[in-house]
Design a protein around this motif. Structure first.
Motif, PDB file in Angstrom:
ATOM      1  N   ARG A 199       1.101  -1.126  -0.061  1.00 42.89           N
ATOM      2  CA  ARG A 199      -0.139   0.112   0.104  1.00 42.89           C
ATOM      3  C   ARG A 199       0.900   1.110  -0.121  1.00 42.89           C
ATOM      4  NH1 ARG A 199      -2.633  -2.922   3.852  1.00 42.89           N
ATOM      5  NH2 ARG A 199      -1.721  -1.650   5.411  1.00 42.89           N
ATOM      6  N   ALA A 224       2.300   1.766  -3.469  1.00 40.56           N
ATOM      7  CA  ALA A 224       0.973   2.265  -4.214  1.00 40.56           C
ATOM      8  C   ALA A 224       0.768   3.621  -4.160  1.00 40.56           C
ATOM      9  CB  ALA A 224       0.004   1.378  -4.070  1.00 40.56           C
ATOM     10  N   LYS A 225       0.871   4.282  -2.785  1.00 42.17           N
ATOM     11  CA  LYS A 225       0.260   5.580  -2.794  1.00 42.17           C
ATOM     12  C   LYS A 225       1.449   6.432  -3.132  1.00 42.17           C
ATOM     13  CE  LYS A 225      -1.267   6.790   1.522  1.00 42.17           C
ATOM     14  NZ  LYS A 225      -1.564   6.840   3.043  1.00 42.17           N
ATOM     15  N   GLN A 245       3.213   5.718  -5.713  1.00 45.98           N
ATOM     16  CA  GLN A 245       3.201   5.901  -7.232  1.00 45.98           C
ATOM     17  C   GLN A 245       1.798   6.715  -7.662  1.00 45.98           C
ATOM     18  OE1 GLN A 245       4.788   4.382  -9.814  1.00 45.98           O
ATOM     19  NE2 GLN A 245       6.394   4.008  -8.355  1.00 45.98           N
ATOM     20  N   GLU A 246       0.583   6.771  -6.730  1.00 46.99           N
ATOM     21  CA  GLU A 246      -0.390   7.507  -7.024  1.00 46.99           C
ATOM     22  C   GLU A 246      -0.145   9.030  -6.667  1.00 46.99           C
ATOM     23  OE1 GLU A 246      -3.155   5.768  -4.376  1.00 46.99           O
ATOM     24  OE2 GLU A 246      -3.120   3.829  -5.720  1.00 46.99           O
ATOM     25  N   SER A 278      -0.353  10.003  -3.544  1.00 53.65           N
ATOM     26  CA  SER A 278      -1.136  10.185  -2.392  1.00 53.65           C
ATOM     27  C   SER A 278      -0.643  10.019  -0.832  1.00 53.65           C
ATOM     28  CB  SER A 278      -2.460   9.477  -2.286  1.00 53.65           C
ATOM     29  OG  SER A 278      -2.142   8.020  -2.150  1.00 53.65           O
TER      30      SER A 278
END
Length: 191
Positions: A63, A66-67, A69-70, A72
């Motif tokens: 997670r 991924a955050k 990469q996004e 966020s």
């Protein structure tokens, strides 16, 4: 250090031989052992610490990556002598240009200025990277070390969120809510 860590301004040294670097999938087992070693201390303040499994730790790293990469959020391992000693992370609310910081450190690394420097690095990067106007830190009113990090960095105490965080079952913590604005004088001192 990983290649990702070398590409970010967060690949910097901290006090007492500590450094920040990107979390990697291969960190899961080592990070979980660290959580186990600190579980009793962490569980007093953090809900996930009560039942964190190795699978949960792997999922957290996934997670976190991924955050990043996004766009966020961003999490970094705090390492000492090549071993993971803690984690610092920022979760970003892009619509409001605000963020929340979370952190924890192995007991053996406490009291050396490591976490204050790690949080300062993440906040400084966050203000620049995400063009933030506000960063918030929440800490249980009884968690002196976590509150001291916010206070040393010039965060302003806004108030107490009574029963603002569910720690476990029917136990809630009263959280001291701190903020630092991009326009605050203390913001300039992070650099």
């Amino acid at each position: 250090m990983s290649a990702l860590a070398d590409e970010t301004p967060l690949a910097r040294e901290l006090p007492a031989g500590h450094a920040l670097r990107a979390l990697q999938d291969v960190d899961a087992a080592e990070l979980h052992v660290l959580i186990e070693r600190n579980r009793e201390r962490l569980a007093r303040w953090i809900a996930w610490a009560h039942e964190q499994t190795l699978q949960d730790t792997r999922a957290f790293i996934g997670r976190a990556r991924a955050k990043e990469q996004e766009g966020s959020g961003l999490s970094r391992a705090i390492v000492a002598a090549g071993s993971v000693a803690g984690v610092v992370g920022i979760s970003v609310d892009r619509a409001n240009r605000s963020a929340a910081i979370g952190y924890w450190l192995d007991e053996a690394s406490e009291g050396k200025g490591v976490m204050t420097a790690a949080v300062a690095a993440l906040i400084d990067d966050g203000f620049q990277r995400y063009r933030l106007v506000r960063v918030e830190i929440r800490a249980d009113v009884e968690n002196g070390p976590s509150r001291a990090v916010a206070e040393r960095l010039g965060f302003q105490l806004e108030g107490i969120a009574r029963q603002g965080y569910r720690v476990v079952d029917d136990r809630y913590s009263d959280d001291a809510v701190y903020s630092l604005l991009a326009s605050d004088p203390a913001r300039r001192e992070l650099r």
